[in-house]
Motif scaffolding. Structure first.
Motif, short mmCIF file in Angstrom:
data_model
loop_
_atom_site.label_atom_id
_atom_site.label_comp_id
_atom_site.label_asym_id
_atom_site.label_seq_id
_atom_site.Cartn_x
_atom_site.Cartn_y
_atom_site.Cartn_z
N GLU A 21 0.85 -1.17 0.00
CA GLU A 21 0.00 0.00 0.00
C GLU A 21 0.90 1.23 0.00
O GLU A 21 2.03 1.20 0.47
CB GLU A 21 -0.89 0.00 1.23
N THR A 22 0.40 2.29 -0.57
CA THR A 22 1.16 3.52 -0.60
C THR A 22 1.14 4.17 0.78
O THR A 22 0.07 4.43 1.33
CB THR A 22 0.56 4.49 -1.64
N LEU A 23 2.31 4.39 1.32
CA LEU A 23 2.42 4.98 2.65
C LEU A 23 2.80 6.45 2.52
O LEU A 23 3.59 6.83 1.64
CB LEU A 23 3.47 4.24 3.48
N ASP A 24 2.28 7.26 3.39
CA ASP A 24 2.59 8.68 3.37
C ASP A 24 3.95 8.91 4.02
O ASP A 24 4.19 8.48 5.17
CB ASP A 24 1.52 9.47 4.12
N TYR A 25 4.82 9.59 3.30
CA TYR A 25 6.18 9.76 3.78
C TYR A 25 6.23 10.59 5.07
O TYR A 25 6.90 10.23 6.04
CB TYR A 25 7.03 10.42 2.70
N THR A 26 5.48 11.69 5.08
CA THR A 26 5.56 12.61 6.21
C THR A 26 4.94 12.03 7.48
O THR A 26 5.52 12.11 8.58
CB THR A 26 4.87 13.94 5.86
N THR A 27 3.76 11.42 7.34
CA THR A 27 3.02 11.00 8.54
C THR A 27 3.30 9.56 8.97
O THR A 27 3.07 9.21 10.13
CB THR A 27 1.51 11.16 8.31
N GLU A 28 3.80 8.72 8.05
CA GLU A 28 3.98 7.31 8.39
C GLU A 28 5.44 6.86 8.39
O GLU A 28 5.85 6.07 9.24
CB GLU A 28 3.18 6.44 7.42
N ILE A 29 6.23 7.33 7.43
CA ILE A 29 7.62 6.85 7.31
C ILE A 29 8.57 7.65 8.19
O ILE A 29 9.41 7.09 8.91
CB ILE A 29 8.08 6.87 5.84
N ILE A 30 8.46 8.98 8.17
CA ILE A 30 9.37 9.81 8.96
C ILE A 30 9.32 9.48 10.45
O ILE A 30 10.37 9.40 11.10
CB ILE A 30 9.09 11.32 8.71
N PRO A 31 8.13 9.22 11.05
CA PRO A 31 8.14 8.87 12.48
C PRO A 31 8.96 7.62 12.79
O PRO A 31 9.61 7.53 13.84
CB PRO A 31 6.66 8.65 12.79
N VAL A 32 8.98 6.64 11.88
CA VAL A 32 9.78 5.42 12.10
C VAL A 32 11.27 5.73 11.94
O VAL A 32 12.11 5.22 12.69
CB VAL A 32 9.33 4.29 11.16
N LEU A 33 11.61 6.55 10.96
CA LEU A 33 13.01 6.97 10.81
C LEU A 33 13.46 7.73 12.06
O LEU A 33 14.58 7.54 12.55
CB LEU A 33 13.16 7.87 9.58
N ASP A 34 12.58 8.58 12.56
CA ASP A 34 12.90 9.35 13.77
C ASP A 34 13.13 8.42 14.96
O ASP A 34 14.05 8.61 15.76
CB ASP A 34 11.74 10.32 14.04
N LYS A 35 12.32 7.39 15.06
CA LYS A 35 12.37 6.46 16.19
C LYS A 35 13.65 5.61 16.17
O LYS A 35 14.25 5.37 17.23
CB LYS A 35 11.14 5.57 16.14
N HIS A 36 14.10 5.20 14.97
CA HIS A 36 15.18 4.22 14.91
C HIS A 36 16.48 4.73 14.28
O HIS A 36 17.53 4.11 14.49
CB HIS A 36 14.72 2.99 14.10
N VAL A 71 20.07 2.08 1.53
CA VAL A 71 19.36 2.09 2.80
C VAL A 71 18.41 0.90 2.88
O VAL A 71 18.35 0.18 3.89
CB VAL A 71 18.59 3.41 2.99
N VAL A 72 17.65 0.68 1.80
CA VAL A 72 16.72 -0.45 1.75
C VAL A 72 17.47 -1.77 1.95
O VAL A 72 17.03 -2.65 2.69
CB VAL A 72 15.96 -0.46 0.40
N ASP A 73 18.62 -1.87 1.29
CA ASP A 73 19.40 -3.10 1.39
C ASP A 73 19.87 -3.33 2.83
O ASP A 73 19.84 -4.46 3.33
CB ASP A 73 20.60 -3.02 0.44
N ASP A 92 7.35 -1.77 12.10
CA ASP A 92 8.27 -0.72 11.67
C ASP A 92 9.15 -1.19 10.51
O ASP A 92 9.47 -0.41 9.60
CB ASP A 92 9.16 -0.28 12.85
N TYR A 93 9.55 -2.45 10.56
CA TYR A 93 10.37 -3.02 9.48
C TYR A 93 9.65 -2.88 8.14
O TYR A 93 10.22 -2.43 7.14
CB TYR A 93 10.66 -4.48 9.79
N HIS A 94 8.37 -3.24 8.12
CA HIS A 94 7.62 -3.19 6.86
C HIS A 94 7.24 -1.77 6.47
O HIS A 94 7.14 -1.46 5.28
CB HIS A 94 6.39 -4.09 6.94
N VAL A 95 7.06 -0.90 7.44
CA VAL A 95 6.79 0.50 7.10
C VAL A 95 7.98 1.10 6.35
O VAL A 95 7.82 1.75 5.31
CB VAL A 95 6.50 1.33 8.38
N LEU A 96 9.20 0.87 6.87
CA LEU A 96 10.39 1.40 6.19
C LEU A 96 10.63 0.71 4.85
O LEU A 96 10.82 1.36 3.82
CB LEU A 96 11.62 1.25 7.09
N LEU A 97 10.60 -0.61 4.87
CA LEU A 97 10.93 -1.35 3.65
C LEU A 97 9.90 -1.09 2.56
O LEU A 97 10.24 -0.70 1.44
CB LEU A 97 11.00 -2.85 3.97
N ASP A 98 8.62 -1.29 2.90
CA ASP A 98 7.58 -1.12 1.89
C ASP A 98 7.36 0.35 1.52
O ASP A 98 7.09 0.68 0.37
CB ASP A 98 6.26 -1.72 2.39
#
Length: 652
Positions: A21-36, A71-73, A92-98
């Motif tokens: 599914e298409t994930l929103d970069y600002t609201t869904e992906i950035i928080p995981v990057l921030d966390k890890h 990064v994906v690799d 979180d793994y699938h949020v970043l990867l997908d």
């Protein structure tokens, strides 16, 4: 579109084959990057030189898509986060990867050929274009101010071909010198001006008389008409296209002005002097000095015109303008007919002018142009007295001759990694300790010792990857990673300790032991584990390219263990292991060749083309003919897009 996305999914094997599914970069992906990730990779603390926090918007990920593939690799292989940090949970793994995969896939749905700006001729291209156009061998490389290397490491890249007042002065001076040399050489002049122009007595009389009686009289045998026969073909070849009406008018106006300003001079001298002045104007024209392509009217990519394609082909494979056959095919609109590109690639590679491509491409790819620079910090002559300018020149010639043979005769680019032959003359063979080679000419020599075959066995490579006083396994290992496998280690930490230069330590412990002591520092270990074994496997080659067995009284230990766990002993076994890395070598060769061919650094938007070219190499057993044909038929090579439109990979 669905089939296209499936193709991309299949092509990018690192993407998981699962519904995304298409994930929103600002609201869904950035928080995981921030966390890890941001705790280590931020603006104030960019560990490993990586600052992920700067990617504040989705467009920036696409701009640096190649980096985000890495990064994906790292995420997919679970190398990141590192073992001393909390691991990613499943969500979180699938949020970043997908999520990141989805952004990258989406960006490639609409192909773009990338921006290829108008580019000034490089000095090498200027030299060969003048030679083919006029027959004058003008040494532009040494006469013009030096150019830098562009994004792809080549001197034909638009980003490095600046224009300065000094260069303009040199171009004016060059045009004067080139045209003077043509004028003073009757054979060269006759090639360009085959007929002596003059008016006979009757024509001169009528041309003098009739204007007194008629304002509409057209002169007999006017010089302007004769000038057209000379100037238009010359300028058209120089501009690599048909001339525009206004250009023709300006040429004739200039000719006429010069011609009629010299009433005291007789023909054909007056005619020839006037022609020479127009020749000079052609050689300083932007249409000659620059490779230009018509700007598309709309925002969408369009195919190159025939003259534009002929120019890209000729400067790619010949470093010069199109010859008569290419020009005529373009003029007739037949260059892009089915099968014609394949025919032209074969013809151009068979032509001796393709040696220009071999020399220019491989010397810049491998970084061996330093051998031609007397001031380059190569093997010190005091320590290595046999490393003479003549040997340096011979090493350069060995490399370019070897590459050209691989491309045109052996027809297998894998020979570049490992071969049982090289190209030597008597002087260089004696220097290497190889018997049975006589004469000054370079010839194919079969090698009984497999250590010398391929790029890694070339004295040129060994010399430019060493320090003036000693070898450098770090430099050599880094070179193998970057120039053979196409992977780059991160930069060293700013406070990294230098390796000791104490000669007694080198002779007592050997370089391998010194490096092992050096990489005890945890900050250095991860990178050195990748680089050092590759460089140490080549330690039998000294900084001067000669074979050696010891550092003084300490035997050289060329054994090593790659990061994969595979072991080897010496350059022959190391090359056998590198032969297993066909995928990486194919990708690197594809990226280098595409960058050279289109005159710019590759970007993520070229990823589809790079993978198609890599597949061509792998499927066709690294055949150069099929690879180069695939390259000149690739999307970035055959298409163009409006330069002044902001592209998806050009986020500020």
């Amino acid at each position: 579109m669905k089939s296209y996305i499936l193709l991309i999914l299949a092509t990018f094997s690192f993407f998981e084959v699962r519904a995304q599914e298409t994930l929103d970069y600002t609201t869904e992906i950035i928080p995981v990057l921030d966390k890890h990730c941001y705790s280590c990779h931020n603006t104030g603390n960019p560990k490993g030189g990586v600052n992920l926090k700067r990617y504040e918007e989705e467009g920036r990920i696409v701009k640096d898509g190649q980096f985000w593939l890495k990064v994906v690799d790292q995420i997919q292989s679970k190398e990141m986060p590192p073992s001393n940090k909390p691991s990613l949970n499943e969500e979180d793994y699938h949020v970043l990867l997908d999520g990141i995969n989805g952004i990258l896939i989406k960006s490639l749905e609409k192909r773009t050929p990338g921006k290829v700006i108008i580019r000034r001729l490089s000095h090498t291209e200027y030299h060969y274009t003048v030679l083919d156009l006029t027959g004058v061998n003008f040494d532009a490389v040494n006469r013009f101010p030096a150019d830098g290397s562009g994004g792809g490491g080549f001197d034909n890249q638009g980003g490095s071909l600046f224009f300065t007042p000094l260069k303009m002065e040199r171009y004016y001076d060059a045009s004067e010198e080139i045209v003077s040399r043509i004028f003073e050489d009757p054979e060269k002049w006759q090639e360009l001006v085959p007929e002596d122009y003059h008016q006979n007595l009757w024509e001169r009389f009528i041309n003098w008389l009739m204007p007194k009686f008629s304002d509409n009289f057209k002169p007999l045998n006017p010089p302007e008409k004769a000038a057209e026969e000379v100037l238009f073909p010359f300028a058209s070849k120089a501009y690599r296209r048909l001339l525009k009406t206004e250009e023709k008018e300006k040429f004739i106006d200039l000719f006429s002005t010069v011609y009629h300003s010299r009433p005291e001079d007789p023909d054909p001298q007056k005619f020839n002097r006037s022609i020479a002045e127009v020749f000079k104007a052609v050689l300083i024209s932007p249409s000659f000095l620059y490779k230009m392509e018509e700007e598309p009217l709309g925002p969408d990519p369009i195919a190159l015109g025939d003259f534009e394609l002929a120019t890209r082909l000729s400067f790619f494979l010949w470093s010069s303008m199109p010859d008569d056959e290419l020009f005529n095919l373009a003029m007739e609109g037949k260059l892009q007919a089915p099968g014609e590109i394949e025919n032209q690639v074969k013809r151009m590679l068979d032509d001796p002018k393709s040696e220009r491509f071999s020399e220019s491409f491989v010397s810049q790819w491998l970084g061996i142009n330093k051998l031609k620079d007397a001031n380059a910090p190569l093997a010190d002559l005091v320590r290595f007295p046999e490393f003479t300018p003549s040997i340096r020149e011979a090493m350069f010639k060995e490399t370019t001759s070897f590459f050209h043979y691989v491309m045109t005769e052996s027809k297998n680019f894998l020979d570049l990694i490992n071969s049982d032959y090289s190209f030597l003359n008597e002087e260089l063979a004696t220097y290497y300790g190889i018997d049975g080679v006589e004469g000054n000419d370079f010839k194919k020599v079969m090698l009984t010792n497999n250590s010398r075959g391929g790029f890694l066995g070339l004295g040129s490579v060994q010399a430019v990857t060493s320090l003036p006083t000693r070898t450098s396994p770090v430099l050599r290992g880094k070179w193998v990673l970057e120039e053979i496998l196409g992977t780059s280690p991160p930069p060293p930490p700013p406070d990294v300790a230098e390796l000791s230069e104490d000669e007694s330590l080198h002779e007592e412990l050997g370089l391998k032991a010194l490096l092992e002591r050096h990489r005890d520092d945890p900050a250095c270990q991860s990178c050195h584990e990748k680089m050092d074994p590759l460089g140490l496997g080549l330690e039998n080659f000294g900084a001067d390219g000669k074979w050696r067995d010891s550092y003084g009284s300490t035997p050289i230990d060329p054994t090593g263990v790659l990061i994969s766990g595979e072991t080897f002993a010496g350059p022959a076994e190391l090359k056998n292991l590198l032969m297993k890395e066909k995928d990486k070598f194919a990708r690197n060769l594809s990226k280098k060749s595409l960058s050279f061919a289109i005159g710019r650094g590759t970007t993520f938007t070229d990823e589809t083309a790079i993978r198609e070219l890599s597949a061509s190499l792998l499927e066709n057993e690294f055949n150069p003919d099929k690879f180069i044909t695939a390259l000149v038929q690739s999307y970035p090579f055959r298409m163009k897009i409006k330069d002044f439109q902001k592209k998806v990979n050009e986020i500020d």
